[in-house]
Write a protein that holds these residues in place. Structure first.
Motif, PDB file in Angstrom:
ATOM      1  N   GLN B  25      61.143  30.487-100.607  1.00 15.45           N
ATOM      2  CA  GLN B  25      62.255  29.489-100.341  1.00 15.45           C
ATOM      3  C   GLN B  25      63.144  29.564-101.358  1.00 15.45           C
ATOM      4  OE1 GLN B  25      62.474  26.756-102.779  1.00 15.45           O
ATOM      5  NE2 GLN B  25      60.608  27.481-103.877  1.00 15.45           N
ATOM      6  N   ASP B  26      64.375  28.884-101.074  1.00 16.71           N
ATOM      7  CA  ASP B  26      65.639  29.038-101.732  1.00 16.71           C
ATOM      8  C   ASP B  26      66.243  27.725-102.151  1.00 16.71           C
ATOM      9  OD1 ASP B  26      68.086  29.802 -99.117  1.00 16.71           O
ATOM     10  OD2 ASP B  26      66.640  28.166 -99.221  1.00 16.71           O
ATOM     11  N   MET B  27      65.294  26.623-102.229  1.00 17.05           N
ATOM     12  CA  MET B  27      65.710  25.068-102.573  1.00 17.05           C
ATOM     13  C   MET B  27      65.294  24.911-103.867  1.00 17.05           C
ATOM     14  SD  MET B  27      64.635  23.622 -98.865  1.00 17.05           S
ATOM     15  CE  MET B  27      63.080  24.797 -98.872  1.00 17.05           C
ATOM     16  N   ASN B  28      64.700  25.958-104.560  1.00 18.95           N
ATOM     17  CA  ASN B  28      64.444  25.643-106.178  1.00 18.95           C
ATOM     18  C   ASN B  28      63.153  24.689-106.129  1.00 18.95           C
ATOM     19  OD1 ASN B  28      64.425  26.337-108.778  1.00 18.95           O
ATOM     20  ND2 ASN B  28      65.752  24.707-109.250  1.00 18.95           N
ATOM     21  N   HIS B  29      62.208  24.613-104.985  1.00 18.97           N
ATOM     22  CA  HIS B  29      61.397  23.570-105.024  1.00 18.97           C
ATOM     23  C   HIS B  29      60.161  24.103-106.112  1.00 18.97           C
ATOM     24  CE1 HIS B  29      62.346  21.929-101.003  1.00 18.97           C
ATOM     25  NE2 HIS B  29      63.117  21.271-101.844  1.00 18.97           N
ATOM     26  N   ASN B  30      59.496  23.053-106.684  1.00 26.34           N
ATOM     27  CA  ASN B  30      58.353  23.252-107.806  1.00 26.34           C
ATOM     28  C   ASN B  30      57.272  23.664-106.596  1.00 26.34           C
ATOM     29  OD1 ASN B  30      60.148  21.105-108.743  1.00 26.34           O
ATOM     30  ND2 ASN B  30      59.350  22.079-110.473  1.00 26.34           N
ATOM     31  N   SER B  93      57.326  24.166 -98.808  1.00 20.79           N
ATOM     32  CA  SER B  93      57.596  23.785-100.159  1.00 20.79           C
ATOM     33  C   SER B  93      58.225  22.210-100.143  1.00 20.79           C
ATOM     34  CB  SER B  93      58.689  24.514-100.382  1.00 20.79           C
ATOM     35  OG  SER B  93      60.090  24.341 -99.862  1.00 20.79           O
ATOM     36  N   SER B  94      58.128  21.680-101.382  1.00 26.03           N
ATOM     37  CA  SER B  94      58.631  20.264-101.534  1.00 26.03           C
ATOM     38  C   SER B  94      58.917  20.316-103.295  1.00 26.03           C
ATOM     39  CB  SER B  94      57.540  19.337-101.281  1.00 26.03           C
ATOM     40  OG  SER B  94      56.413  19.504-102.175  1.00 26.03           O
ATOM     41  N   LEU B  95      59.703  19.129-103.497  1.00 27.43           N
ATOM     42  CA  LEU B  95      59.946  18.761-104.690  1.00 27.43           C
ATOM     43  C   LEU B  95      58.856  18.061-105.119  1.00 27.43           C
ATOM     44  CD1 LEU B  95      63.671  17.291-104.356  1.00 27.43           C
ATOM     45  CD2 LEU B  95      62.900  19.343-105.492  1.00 27.43           C
ATOM     46  N   LEU B  96      58.784  17.795-106.566  1.00 26.13           N
ATOM     47  CA  LEU B  96      57.602  16.977-107.174  1.00 26.13           C
ATOM     48  C   LEU B  96      57.355  15.829-106.146  1.00 26.13           C
ATOM     49  CD1 LEU B  96      58.355  16.914-110.908  1.00 26.13           C
ATOM     50  CD2 LEU B  96      56.540  18.002-109.531  1.00 26.13           C
ATOM     51  N   PRO B  97      56.256  15.569-105.858  1.00 28.62           N
ATOM     52  CA  PRO B  97      55.812  14.324-105.012  1.00 28.62           C
ATOM     53  C   PRO B  97      55.924  12.987-105.682  1.00 28.62           C
ATOM     54  CG  PRO B  97      54.012  15.545-105.393  1.00 28.62           C
ATOM     55  CD  PRO B  97      54.911  16.191-106.373  1.00 28.62           C
ATOM     56  N   HIS B  98      56.103  13.181-106.776  1.00 28.39           N
ATOM     57  CA  HIS B  98      56.198  11.839-107.343  1.00 28.39           C
ATOM     58  C   HIS B  98      57.409  10.988-107.459  1.00 28.39           C
ATOM     59  CE1 HIS B  98      51.825  13.154-108.144  1.00 28.39           C
ATOM     60  NE2 HIS B  98      52.475  14.311-108.829  1.00 28.39           N
ATOM     61  N   GLY B  99      57.117   9.736-107.636  1.00 32.82           N
ATOM     62  CA  GLY B  99      58.469   8.930-108.051  1.00 32.82           C
ATOM     63  C   GLY B  99      59.054   8.549-106.696  1.00 32.82           C
ATOM     64  N   THR B 100      59.823   7.629-107.071  1.00 29.55           N
ATOM     65  CA  THR B 100      60.592   6.899-105.733  1.00 29.55           C
ATOM     66  C   THR B 100      61.866   7.530-105.389  1.00 29.55           C
ATOM     67  OG1 THR B 100      61.708   5.414-107.604  1.00 29.55           O
ATOM     68  CG2 THR B 100      59.769   4.667-106.670  1.00 29.55           C
ATOM     69  N   ALA B 101      62.286   8.626-106.182  1.00 26.51           N
ATOM     70  CA  ALA B 101      63.631   9.130-105.965  1.00 26.51           C
ATOM     71  C   ALA B 101      63.534  10.160-104.935  1.00 26.51           C
ATOM     72  CB  ALA B 101      64.170   9.663-107.153  1.00 26.51           C
TER      73      ALA B 101
END
Lengths: 112, 117
Positions: B25-30, B93-101
């Motif tokens: 993946q090329d989205m820099n997802h953790n 892939s995904s960004l951190l799943p936490h938080g409202t942002a």
């Protein structure tokens, strides 16, 4: 045991009508619930997220409701079109966990 | 951005053979994930990773191995293929799943269809 249940039978509706899909869960405490669309031979695509403290979310012709008392989410597509025909998956993230668990999906068929 | 890229798209294996499904993946997802999808059974989580060097088992890890040496790549290894591993495999892939942002949405690849005979 934990379960996420979606109607296994395909939903057939006529163009222009509202499609309503159901997602029920058991023994989860969801932080949030998501809906995805999957076309044949393709990967799922994210549509909407609704958090535990939200009752309703809208995006264009899509509406999602979330009732934590009934342990149910409803997904509505208004003014449905044949192009809306696909399988729709619900997924939830349990509080305290970092992964999503998916339901089996419901196929929607919209006829002209 | 290409998003999540999986290779190969199709593969036929004989029982006992080994292979690696590639995912980048090329989205820099953790976060990165491997799911398998069987007809009528929904998506089942095999392994996931919260960052380079960290992996963890999902619901159905037996018969599989993973590694995460870089942020971009998350290969899935089948060591001794069995007919029960016939399935469609999806990397996501995904960004951190936490938080409202952010929505915690998963971005999926197009899938790899594996048949074990």
């Amino acid at each position: 045991s934990q379960k996420i249940e979606q109607n296994s039978e395909a939903l057939n509706i006529q163009e222009g009508k509202t499609a309503t899909l159901t997602c029920n869960y058991t023994n989860y405490s969801p932080a949030y619930l998501q809906w995805y669309r999957q076309d044949p031979g393709r990967g799922p695509v994210f549509l909407l997220l609704i958090r535990e403290n939200e009752k309703e979310k809208r995006k264009e012709r899509l509406k999602v409701t979330f009732d934590t008392t009934l342990k149910q989410s409803l997904f509505h597509i208004t003014a449905s079109q044949p192009a809306d025909s696909a399988t729709y998956l619900c997924a939830l993230r349990n509080s305290g966990y970092s992964t999503l668990t998916f339901g089996k999906g419901t196929m929607l068929l919209v006829s002209p | 951005n290409a998003g999540v890229t999986q290779t190969p798209k199709f593969r036929i294996l004989k029982i006992g053979q080994s292979m690696t499904l590639q995912c980048t993946q090329d989205m820099n997802h953790n976060y990165m994930y491997w799911y398998r999808q069987d007809p009528g059974m929904g998506l089942k989580l095999i392994y996931y990773s919260v960052g380079a060097g960290i992996t963890d088992k999902g619901e159905v890890p037996n018969g599989y191995n993973v590694s995460r040496s870089t942020t971009e790549d998350f290969p899935l290894r089948l060591e001794l293929a069995a007919p029960s591993q016939t399935s469609v495999y999806f990397c996501a892939s995904s960004l951190l799943p936490h938080g409202t942002a952010n929505t915690g949405e998963l971005f999926f690849g197009e899938g790899s269809r594996l048949t074990v005979l």
